[in-house]
Design a protein around this motif. Structure first.
Motif, short mmCIF file in Angstrom:
data_model
loop_
_atom_site.label_atom_id
_atom_site.label_comp_id
_atom_site.label_asym_id
_atom_site.label_seq_id
_atom_site.Cartn_x
_atom_site.Cartn_y
_atom_site.Cartn_z
N MET A 1 -1.82 4.14 -3.88
CA MET A 1 -2.46 4.85 -3.77
C MET A 1 -2.81 4.90 -1.79
SD MET A 1 -4.89 5.37 -6.59
CE MET A 1 -5.25 3.68 -7.63
N ALA A 2 -3.07 4.16 -1.73
CA ALA A 2 -4.02 3.45 -0.34
C ALA A 2 -2.42 4.39 0.94
CB ALA A 2 -4.04 1.98 0.26
N ALA A 3 -1.56 3.74 0.57
CA ALA A 3 -0.05 4.14 1.87
C ALA A 3 -0.38 5.73 1.25
CB ALA A 3 1.00 3.86 1.40
N ALA A 4 -0.34 6.20 0.08
CA ALA A 4 -0.25 7.92 0.57
C ALA A 4 -1.97 8.83 0.10
CB ALA A 4 -0.29 7.97 -1.40
N GLN A 94 10.30 10.10 4.50
CA GLN A 94 10.19 8.31 4.68
C GLN A 94 9.75 8.30 4.00
OE1 GLN A 94 9.52 6.33 8.01
NE2 GLN A 94 10.14 8.21 8.51
N CYS A 95 9.97 6.71 2.89
CA CYS A 95 9.37 6.87 1.49
C CYS A 95 8.65 5.40 1.89
CB CYS A 95 10.56 6.75 0.75
SG CYS A 95 10.75 6.10 -0.55
N VAL A 96 7.46 4.97 1.02
CA VAL A 96 7.05 4.07 1.23
C VAL A 96 7.08 3.19 -0.55
CG1 VAL A 96 4.71 2.67 0.40
CG2 VAL A 96 5.43 4.32 2.11
N LEU A 97 7.82 2.54 -0.41
CA LEU A 97 8.64 1.72 -2.05
C LEU A 97 6.93 0.82 -2.94
CD1 LEU A 97 10.88 1.83 -3.17
CD2 LEU A 97 11.35 -0.60 -2.09
N ALA A 98 5.79 1.62 -2.83
CA ALA A 98 5.10 0.14 -3.66
C ALA A 98 4.79 0.17 -5.13
CB ALA A 98 3.57 0.68 -3.03
N CYS A 256 5.32 -1.97 0.50
CA CYS A 256 4.25 -2.69 0.75
C CYS A 256 4.55 -2.94 0.09
CB CYS A 256 3.51 -1.23 0.87
SG CYS A 256 2.28 -1.11 1.32
N GLY A 257 2.94 -3.67 0.06
CA GLY A 257 1.98 -4.01 -1.49
C GLY A 257 3.24 -5.57 -1.74
N ASN A 258 3.06 -6.15 -3.30
CA ASN A 258 3.72 -6.58 -3.98
C ASN A 258 5.22 -5.84 -3.60
OD1 ASN A 258 1.89 -8.30 -4.80
ND2 ASN A 258 1.59 -7.53 -6.32
N VAL A 269 -4.18 -5.97 -0.11
CA VAL A 269 -2.09 -4.44 -0.16
C VAL A 269 -3.31 -2.99 0.16
CG1 VAL A 269 -1.42 -2.99 -2.24
CG2 VAL A 269 -1.64 -5.90 -2.19
N THR A 270 -4.10 -3.04 0.10
CA THR A 270 -4.97 -1.89 0.65
C THR A 270 -5.14 -1.74 2.19
OG1 THR A 270 -6.48 -1.34 -1.72
CG2 THR A 270 -7.27 -0.44 0.20
N LEU A 271 -5.43 -2.92 2.28
CA LEU A 271 -5.28 -2.57 4.08
C LEU A 271 -3.94 -2.47 4.44
CD1 LEU A 271 -7.58 -6.02 5.46
CD2 LEU A 271 -7.02 -3.60 6.17
N GLU A 272 -2.81 -2.75 3.63
CA GLU A 272 -1.47 -2.66 4.39
C GLU A 272 -1.21 -2.01 4.00
OE1 GLU A 272 1.40 -6.54 3.01
OE2 GLU A 272 2.73 -5.22 2.67
N GLY A 273 -1.55 -1.20 2.85
CA GLY A 273 -1.00 0.21 2.87
C GLY A 273 -1.77 1.30 3.55
N LEU A 274 -2.91 1.32 4.13
CA LEU A 274 -3.60 2.34 4.32
C LEU A 274 -3.44 2.17 5.65
CD1 LEU A 274 -7.52 1.39 3.40
CD2 LEU A 274 -6.16 4.38 3.38
N ARG A 275 -2.78 1.67 6.29
CA ARG A 275 -2.13 0.89 7.77
C ARG A 275 -0.74 2.01 7.99
NH1 ARG A 275 -3.91 -4.98 8.39
NH2 ARG A 275 -6.12 -4.52 9.28
N LEU A 276 0.34 1.04 6.58
CA LEU A 276 1.13 2.13 7.14
C LEU A 276 1.15 3.30 7.22
CD1 LEU A 276 4.00 1.63 7.27
CD2 LEU A 276 4.18 0.83 4.68
N GLY A 277 0.60 3.95 5.76
CA GLY A 277 -0.13 5.63 5.67
C GLY A 277 -0.40 5.69 7.00
N HIS A 278 -1.46 5.56 7.48
CA HIS A 278 -1.84 6.17 8.98
C HIS A 278 -1.07 6.21 9.51
CE1 HIS A 278 -5.95 7.51 7.69
NE2 HIS A 278 -6.03 6.07 7.07
#
Ligand SMILES: Cc1cc2nc3c(=O)[nH]c(=O)nc-3n(C[C@H](O)[C@H](O)[C@H](O)COP(=O)(O)OP(=O)(O)OC[C@H]3O[C@@H](n4cnc5c(N)ncnc54)[C@H](O)[C@@H]3O)c2cc1C
Length: 289
Positions: A1-4, A94-98, A256-258, A269-278
């Motif tokens: 959710m954070a990366a998205a 691009q694909c985020v694998l969370a 990303c995340g776990n 996990v949230t921080l990493e996801g947010l940064r990656l998404g941005h």
């Protein structure tokens, strides 16, 4: 959710695909507190933390496809998806694998005996207790003393069950100090160190386990109707494993995340996801895609 949410906030067109009918992954079943102390500066339960993330996700304009499993991510940047509506393909840049972690189960150890019901991983037990409200049994042995095992042990005691013992192969209890204090010490949960389970007895329901003491080699039979295993987590990347080379995943695939490595705390996990998404969203905006 954070990366998205991070990528959508930069103007990207984002689809979040998840096999569950609800958002939040593991969080909704983690009804204990201890989430968000870092990121939100609040002590939240898993569902409360998940709700905050969902609010940001929905505000970002990203879309969500629920009950949809990505079975394969192809080199031509197509995700193969199966859902109750059918099979379909999604083309992406691009694909985020969370995709989180999967749990090691009992049969990853050298165990003999039948395969009775009454044996669950800690995550399964937690989901059945907290979301399904199933009666998973009353006299329980827990194998492994990591954080997840301790949190499930506490929940079992709170719900009136007997945790006969937590069994640990090491000479010390695992997990974070705060869990050792708030679960094992606070609820007086018995722990047997330097021991493991070598055999399960009973069929169709578990009736006992053989416990082997690792220093002496002696064995004892412990009667129980449930065995919960908390043997550790393995990052779940199976939908993309065929893309992995010695150099790792292609540059357009971002674990990303776990799914990248086991995170003890969801805040990171949230921080990493947010940064990656941005970052991904900004790069796409710069390319005009
Ligand atoms: C019992 C337990 C207690 C915890 N306690 C705490 C705590 O007190 N404090 C704290 O900060 N952290 C705690 N954590 C850790 C924290 O919950 C996790 O680190 C974090 O939630 C992991 O988030 P994630 O998004 O990486 O993975 P997950 O939450 O596991 O989400 C992954 C999602 O991907 C879905 N998925 C997987 N494969 C596919 C596929 N192929 N197609 C579609 N969907 C797929 C899964 O169904 C799931 O919804 C705890 C974890 C557990 C298990």
């Amino acid at each position: 959710m954070a990366a998205a949410a991070g990528a959508a906030a930069e103007g990207s067109n984002v689809l979040l695909v998840d096999e569950r009918p609800y958002l939040g992954g593991i969080l909704p079943q983690c009804i204990h507190n201890g989430f968000g102390r870092g990121f939100y500066k609040e002590d939240l339960t898993g569902p409360e933390y998940s709700r905050k993330e969902a609010e940001r996700f929905f505000a970002s304009g990203a879309s969500w496809l629920s009950r949809a499993r990505v079975t394969k991510i192809r080199p031509d940047r197509i995700a193969e998806i199966i859902s109750p509506e059918g099979l379909f393909h999604c083309l992406f840049e691009q694909c985020v694998l969370a995709t989180g972690c999967r749990e090691k189960n009992l049969y990853s150890l050298e165990i003999s005996g039948s395969r009775p019901t009454g044996i669950y991983t800690a995550g399964e037990a937690q989901e059945m207790l907290n979301l399904g409200h199933y009666d998973i049994g009353n006299h329980i042995v827990i194998l492994g003393t990591g954080d997840i095992g301790q949190i499930v042990a506490r929940r079992l005691v709170i719900t009136g069950r007997t945790v006969i013992a937590m069994v640990e192969k090491n000479d010390h209890i695992g997990g974070m100090k705060r869990n050792r204090d708030e679960c094992i010490a606070a609820y007086h949960i018995p722990v047997i160190l330097r021991a493991t389970v070598t055999k399960v007895h009973g069929y169709p329901r578990l009736e006992a386990v053989t416990l082997q003491h690792l220093d002496t080699g002696t064995r004892e039979i412990i009667r129980c109707d449930t065995l919960v295993t908390a043997l550790g987590l393995i990052p779940e990347t199976s939908a993309a494993d065929s893309l992995k080379t010695e150099a790792g995943f292609p540059g357009w695939l971002h674990p990303c995340g776990n799914a990248a490595h086991v995170h003890e705390i969801v805040d990171s996990v949230t921080l990493e996801g947010l940064r990656l998404g941005h970052t991904l969203g900004k790069a796409a905006a710069a390319k005009g895609s």
